[in-house]
Design a protein around this motif. Structure first.
Motif, PDB file in Angstrom:
ATOM      1  N   MET A 211       0.836  -1.188   0.000  1.00 33.77           N
ATOM      2  CA  MET A 211       0.000   0.000   0.000  1.00 33.77           C
ATOM      3  C   MET A 211       0.879   1.249   0.000  1.00 33.77           C
ATOM      4  O   MET A 211       0.674   2.165  -0.790  1.00 33.77           O
ATOM      5  N   ASN A 212       1.873   1.288   0.891  1.00 33.64           N
ATOM      6  CA  ASN A 212       2.754   2.446   0.968  1.00 33.64           C
ATOM      7  C   ASN A 212       3.545   2.633  -0.318  1.00 33.64           C
ATOM      8  O   ASN A 212       3.756   3.759  -0.765  1.00 33.64           O
ATOM      9  N   ASP A 213       4.023   1.531  -0.911  1.00 35.95           N
ATOM     10  CA  ASP A 213       4.775   1.605  -2.158  1.00 35.95           C
ATOM     11  C   ASP A 213       3.914   2.145  -3.289  1.00 35.95           C
ATOM     12  O   ASP A 213       4.351   3.006  -4.052  1.00 35.95           O
ATOM     13  N   VAL A 214       2.696   1.651  -3.395  1.00 37.12           N
ATOM     14  CA  VAL A 214       1.781   2.108  -4.438  1.00 37.12           C
ATOM     15  C   VAL A 214       1.468   3.587  -4.244  1.00 37.12           C
ATOM     16  O   VAL A 214       1.533   4.383  -5.184  1.00 37.12           O
ATOM     17  N   GLN A 215       1.145   3.961  -3.023  1.00 40.41           N
ATOM     18  CA  GLN A 215       0.811   5.357  -2.744  1.00 40.41           C
ATOM     19  C   GLN A 215       1.974   6.281  -3.070  1.00 40.41           C
ATOM     20  O   GLN A 215       1.797   7.316  -3.715  1.00 40.41           O
ATOM     21  N   SER A 216       3.182   5.923  -2.646  1.00 36.42           N
ATOM     22  CA  SER A 216       4.326   6.799  -2.895  1.00 36.42           C
ATOM     23  C   SER A 216       4.663   6.853  -4.379  1.00 36.42           C
ATOM     24  O   SER A 216       5.044   7.918  -4.882  1.00 36.42           O
ATOM     25  N   THR A 217       4.499   5.755  -5.104  1.00 35.44           N
ATOM     26  CA  THR A 217       4.731   5.765  -6.549  1.00 35.44           C
ATOM     27  C   THR A 217       3.745   6.694  -7.238  1.00 35.44           C
ATOM     28  O   THR A 217       4.132   7.495  -8.102  1.00 35.44           O
TER      29      THR A 217
END
Length: 94
Positions: free
Chosen positions: A7-13
Motif C-alpha cells: 500500500m505504501n509503495d503504491v501510494q508513494s509511486t
C-alpha cells in the motif's frame, strides 16, 4: 505487514508520478497528498493532463483507473484502485 508495505509503495509511486506530471506542467508549487482532489482547487489537472496521467499510470502499472472507466476524484482513490481494485495484480515498479 506485506499488504501494508505494498500500500505504501503504491501510494508513494502514485504521488511521485503526479508530482513529476505537475512539474512538467509548470505546477510544481502544488503540494500532492492522498487527500488532494485531482481537479479543481486540488491539483487542478485539466483534461489533457488527466489523459497524460492515465497514460503514465498505464505505463507504470499496466492498467489505470481512467482506462477502466472509473473517474477517481482524489489521489487516494487512484491508489485504492491499485491496492484493492482492478489494478491489484499490478506490481510496483522497482
Amino acid at each position: 505487514m506485506e499488504a501494508h508495505t505494498k500500500m505504501n509503495d503504491v501510494q508513494s509511486t502514485i504521488v511521485t508520478v503526479i508530482e513529476q506530471l505537475l512539474e512538467r506542467s509548470n505546477k510544481s508549487d502544488i503540494q500532492v497528498s492522498l487527500d488532494s482532489p485531482i481537479h479543481g482547487d486540488g491539483l487542478g489537472l485539466d483534461s489533457l493532463e488527466t489523459a497524460e496521467l492515465s497514460a503514465i499510470l498505464e505505463d507504470e502499472f499496466g492498467t489505470d483507473p481512467f482506462g477502466a472507466g472509473l473517474m477517481p476524484e482524489t489521489v487516494a482513490e487512484i491508489a485504492d484502485y491499485y491496492i484493492e481494485g482492478d489494478g491489484s495484480n499490478a506490481s510496483v515498479p522497482a
